[in-house]
Design a protein around this motif. Structure first.
Motif, PDB file in Angstrom:
ATOM      1  N   VAL A 278       0.757  -1.098   0.001  1.00 47.70           N
ATOM      2  CA  VAL A 278       0.178   0.100   0.046  1.00 47.70           C
ATOM      3  C   VAL A 278       0.799   1.168  -0.088  1.00 47.70           C
ATOM      4  O   VAL A 278       1.783   1.256   0.593  1.00 47.70           O
ATOM      5  CB  VAL A 278      -0.976  -0.024   1.331  1.00 47.70           C
ATOM      6  CG1 VAL A 278      -1.815   1.189   1.254  1.00 47.70           C
ATOM      7  CG2 VAL A 278      -1.828  -1.110   1.127  1.00 47.70           C
ATOM      8  N   ASP A 279       0.756   2.117  -0.986  1.00 50.60           N
ATOM      9  CA  ASP A 279       1.482   3.424  -1.184  1.00 50.60           C
ATOM     10  C   ASP A 279       1.384   4.222   0.135  1.00 50.60           C
ATOM     11  O   ASP A 279       0.568   4.750   0.561  1.00 50.60           O
ATOM     12  CB  ASP A 279       0.836   4.263  -2.279  1.00 50.60           C
ATOM     13  CG  ASP A 279       1.779   5.264  -2.727  1.00 50.60           C
ATOM     14  OD1 ASP A 279       3.052   5.250  -2.482  1.00 50.60           O
ATOM     15  OD2 ASP A 279       1.332   6.080  -3.461  1.00 50.60           O
ATOM     16  N   GLY A 280       2.777   4.095   0.490  1.00 47.99           N
ATOM     17  CA  GLY A 280       2.914   4.978   1.779  1.00 47.99           C
ATOM     18  C   GLY A 280       2.793   4.674   3.229  1.00 47.99           C
ATOM     19  O   GLY A 280       2.684   5.160   4.074  1.00 47.99           O
ATOM     20  N   VAL A 281       2.244   3.409   3.185  1.00 53.43           N
ATOM     21  CA  VAL A 281       1.652   2.824   4.540  1.00 53.43           C
ATOM     22  C   VAL A 281       2.576   1.397   4.837  1.00 53.43           C
ATOM     23  O   VAL A 281       2.654   0.372   3.982  1.00 53.43           O
ATOM     24  CB  VAL A 281       0.175   2.363   4.470  1.00 53.43           C
ATOM     25  CG1 VAL A 281      -0.329   1.619   5.743  1.00 53.43           C
ATOM     26  CG2 VAL A 281      -0.526   3.462   3.957  1.00 53.43           C
ATOM     27  N   PRO A 282       3.391   1.353   6.043  1.00 52.43           N
ATOM     28  CA  PRO A 282       4.090   0.307   6.132  1.00 52.43           C
ATOM     29  C   PRO A 282       3.347  -1.059   6.345  1.00 52.43           C
ATOM     30  O   PRO A 282       2.049  -0.786   7.198  1.00 52.43           O
ATOM     31  CB  PRO A 282       5.031   0.750   7.344  1.00 52.43           C
ATOM     32  CG  PRO A 282       4.181   1.890   7.960  1.00 52.43           C
ATOM     33  CD  PRO A 282       3.519   2.342   6.969  1.00 52.43           C
ATOM     34  N   ASP A 283       3.676  -2.301   6.438  1.00 50.58           N
ATOM     35  CA  ASP A 283       3.084  -3.487   6.661  1.00 50.58           C
ATOM     36  C   ASP A 283       1.588  -3.700   6.292  1.00 50.58           C
ATOM     37  O   ASP A 283       0.831  -4.172   6.789  1.00 50.58           O
ATOM     38  CB  ASP A 283       3.126  -3.557   8.307  1.00 50.58           C
ATOM     39  CG  ASP A 283       4.322  -3.325   8.946  1.00 50.58           C
ATOM     40  OD1 ASP A 283       5.358  -4.151   8.277  1.00 50.58           O
ATOM     41  OD2 ASP A 283       4.527  -2.872   9.971  1.00 50.58           O
ATOM     42  N   ALA A 284       1.497  -2.948   4.961  1.00 49.43           N
ATOM     43  CA  ALA A 284      -0.164  -3.290   4.276  1.00 49.43           C
ATOM     44  C   ALA A 284       0.225  -3.553   3.075  1.00 49.43           C
ATOM     45  O   ALA A 284       0.954  -2.912   2.308  1.00 49.43           O
ATOM     46  CB  ALA A 284      -0.744  -2.063   4.614  1.00 49.43           C
ATOM     47  N   PHE A 285      -0.572  -4.615   2.440  1.00 47.20           N
ATOM     48  CA  PHE A 285      -0.494  -5.075   0.913  1.00 47.20           C
ATOM     49  C   PHE A 285      -1.878  -5.071   0.298  1.00 47.20           C
ATOM     50  O   PHE A 285      -2.733  -5.323   1.225  1.00 47.20           O
ATOM     51  CB  PHE A 285       0.312  -6.383   0.655  1.00 47.20           C
ATOM     52  CG  PHE A 285       1.759  -6.370   1.227  1.00 47.20           C
ATOM     53  CD1 PHE A 285       2.810  -6.401   0.392  1.00 47.20           C
ATOM     54  CD2 PHE A 285       2.147  -6.577   2.718  1.00 47.20           C
ATOM     55  CE1 PHE A 285       4.024  -6.154   0.940  1.00 47.20           C
ATOM     56  CE2 PHE A 285       3.342  -6.263   3.213  1.00 47.20           C
ATOM     57  CZ  PHE A 285       4.528  -6.331   2.155  1.00 47.20           C
ATOM     58  N   ALA A 286      -1.923  -5.123  -0.831  1.00 48.02           N
ATOM     59  CA  ALA A 286      -3.175  -5.082  -1.500  1.00 48.02           C
ATOM     60  C   ALA A 286      -3.033  -5.904  -3.025  1.00 48.02           C
ATOM     61  O   ALA A 286      -2.063  -5.716  -3.430  1.00 48.02           O
ATOM     62  CB  ALA A 286      -3.947  -3.807  -1.539  1.00 48.02           C
ATOM     63  N   ALA A 287      -4.291  -6.412  -3.358  1.00 44.77           N
ATOM     64  CA  ALA A 287      -4.214  -6.921  -4.665  1.00 44.77           C
ATOM     65  C   ALA A 287      -5.586  -7.285  -5.176  1.00 44.77           C
ATOM     66  O   ALA A 287      -6.531  -7.129  -4.446  1.00 44.77           O
ATOM     67  CB  ALA A 287      -3.386  -8.266  -4.491  1.00 44.77           C
TER      68      ALA A 287
END
Length: 418
Positions: A278-287
Motif C-alpha cells: 500500500v502506497d506510503g503505508v508500512p506493513d500493508a499490502f493489497a491485490a
C-alpha cells in the motif's frame, strides 16, 4: 486464498500465523458462474472450501467492518456471536469487488445480479420457472413476458451468462409442449458501441454476429432507463415487458477500503506500489480487483481487474511478505496480459492469446482448456472435467429447484395453520 496458500508453503514453522476472514468460507471461481447457471457444471464444483484448501491457516467466517491500520486492528463481525477486534502485524486487503449498480427505477426490485454463485443458481431456477409459467397459461401477454429475457452488460459476464442460459432454455423447451425456440426473445443491452471490449474489435464483432445468428437482439449504444414492474424501457425508446432481467454491467471496488485508514483512489481502490505494498503505508499490502496496481507493461495504466492479474498478484504478494519478514528486497509485479477466452455455449467460443485468435469450436476448446488449467485443486479439475464429459453424452438437467431458495416456507405455512 492464493496468498494464504503460498504463505502457508513459504513460512517456516512458528514464523508467523496466517488468518483469513471471509463471509462465505469459500473461494468462487467466477469464470465458471455462467456454466453453473447454464447447468453445464455442478455449482459445488465452482467453489473451493477455504478450510479444506488452507490446512494450518486460521479461517474465520464473517465480515471485516472496519480497519484501523495505524493501530493494527480490524473490526470483525462473525456469522454468529458478538463482534470482535482482531489484532495483526501485517495486513493483506484482497476483498475484491461488488456489483456496480445504478439508480435505475425498478432495477433493485426486479433484476438478478451475476456476481456470486447464489445469483447464478437463482438465475438458473428463475429461467426454468419462467418456461414453466409460460406453458401453464393461456394469457398471451403473460406468456410473452415470461419468454422475454434481457441481459444488461456486454462484457464477459453478460455475454457468457446470456449464451449459457439461452442454451439451457433451448434444452428445457424440449420437455415443454407448445414452446418453440422462436417463441423466446433474448436481448443483450450494452451502453458502448461494442461487446467484449477486452478482445480486439474484430473478435467482438464476430461474437455479435454469432449471437445474432442464434436469435439474440444486440442493442449497442443503449442503456436501461427503467425496469419498474419488469416493464423494460431502453434509452433508444424501446419498451416491452420481460420476465427476466440480468444485470451484468461490471463491478466496483469493495467499499471496505473506504472503511479503513488506507489511501484509495477516486474509484475506491487501494493505491499500491508495483511491489503490491500500500502506497506510503508500512506493513500493508493489497491485490486484486480492489487494488490500484500500476501496470509496468503499460506505463501510466493500472492492471485490469481480472482473475489473471489477481491470481498472479496474490502469489507474488505472498513472496514479498516473506521477503519483508526476512529482510530481503521486494519484487515488482510485472505481467503482460496473455489474452482472454469466452464460452458462448453450444460448443462455440472465442479466444485471443497473444496474437492467436480462435473462433467457433476451437475458441470453445481453448476456453475450456485454459479454465480447466486454472481451476484450483486437482479435485475440482477432476470434477469439472467429469461434468463436461457427462454433458457431452447426456442432455443437461432442467429441473427447477427454486423452492430450495426458501427452504423453510412450507414448514412456516404448516406451523401457521397448526
Amino acid at each position: 486464498m492464493y496468498t494464504a496458500l503460498r504463505l502457508n508453503r513459504l513460512l517456516r514453522g512458528g514464523e508467523a500465523t496466517v488468518t483469513v476472514v471471509d463471509p462465505q468460507g469459500y473461494m468462487t471461481y467466477q469464470p465458471f458462474l455462467a456454466e453453473a447457471a447454464g447447468g453445464a457444471i455442478e455449482p459445488r464444483h465452482v467453489v473451493a472450501s477455504l478450510h479444506r484448501v488452507l490446512p494450518g491457516v486460521r479461517v474465520l467466517n464473517g465480515r471485516i467492518t472496519g480497519v484501523d491500520h495505524a493501530a493494527r486492528r480490524a473490526e470483525f463481525q462473525p456469522v454468529q456471536g458478538p463482534n470482535q477486534t482482531l489484532t495483526y502485524d501485517i495486513l493483506v486487503m484482497a476483498a475484491g469487488s461488488i456489483t456496480r449498480a445504478l439508480p435505475i427505477p425498478g432495477l433493485a426490485e426486479n433484476a438478478i445480479g451475476f456476481k456470486t454463485l447464489a445469483e447464478a443458481v437463482h438465475l438458473r431456477n428463475h429461467v426454468l420457472a419462467q418456461l414453466a409459467a409460460a406453458v401453464s397459461t393461456d394469457d398471451v401477454a403473460v406468456r410473452r413476458r415470461a419468454l422475454t429475457f434481457v441481459v444488461v452488460g456486454g462484457g464477459f459476464a453478460g455475454v457468457e451468462a446470456l449464451a449459457e442460459v439461452k442454451a439451457l432454455a433451448e434444452d428445457a423447451i424440449r420437455y415443454h409442449e407448445g414452446i418453440q425456440a422462436g417463441d423466446m426473445r433474448w436481448v443483450l443491452v450494452e451502453a458502448t458501441g461494442r461487446i467484449l471490449p477486452e478482445l480486439d474489435e474484430d473478435m467482438g464483432r464476430w461474437t455479435a454476429e454469432a449471437l445474432a445468428k442464434r436469435g439474440v437482439e444486440i442493442r449497442l449504444h443503449t442503456r436501461l432507463t427503467s425496469a419498474v414492474d419488469r416493464h423494460i424501457v431502453l434509452s433508444d425508446g424501446t419498451a416491452f415487458d420481460a420476465g427476466t432481467l440480468v444485470w451484468a454491467a461490471g463491478g466496483r471496488a469493495n467499499p471496505l477500503a473506504r472503511e479503513s485508514d488506507l489511501p484509495v483512489d477516486e474509484a475506491g481502490r487501494i493505491t499500491t506500489t508495483a511491489f503490491l505494498a500500500v502506497d506510503g503505508v508500512p506493513d500493508a499490502f493489497a491485490a486484486g480487483d480492489g487494488a490500484a496496481v500500476p501496470d509496468l507493461t503499460r506505463p501510466g495504466h493500472l492492471c485490469a481487474p481480472n482473475a489473471q492479474h489477481a491470481v498472479r498478484q496474490a502469489k507474488l504478494l505472498a513472496h514479498n511478505i516473506v521477503r519483508q519478514l526476512r529482510g530481503k528486497p521486494l519484487k515488482e509485479y510485472k505481467h503482460a496480459y496473455l489474452g482472454s477466452v469466452a464460452g458462448l455455449g453450444g460448443h462455440q467460443g472465442v479466444a485471443q492469446v497473444y496474437r492467436i485468435k480462435l473462433r467457433g469450436f476451437l475458441g470453445w476448446l481453448a476456453h475450456r482448456v485454459y479454465h480447466l488449467a486454472c481451476v484450483p485443486t486437482f479435485s475440482h479439475k477432476a470434477r469439472v472435467l467429469a461434468d463436461w464429459t457427462l454433458a457431452f453424452f447426456f442432455r443437461r438437467e432442467v429441473i427447477q429447484l427454486g423452492a430450495l431458495e426458501q427452504p423453510g416456507q412450507d414448514f412456516r405455512d404448516a406451523a401457521k395453520a397448526a
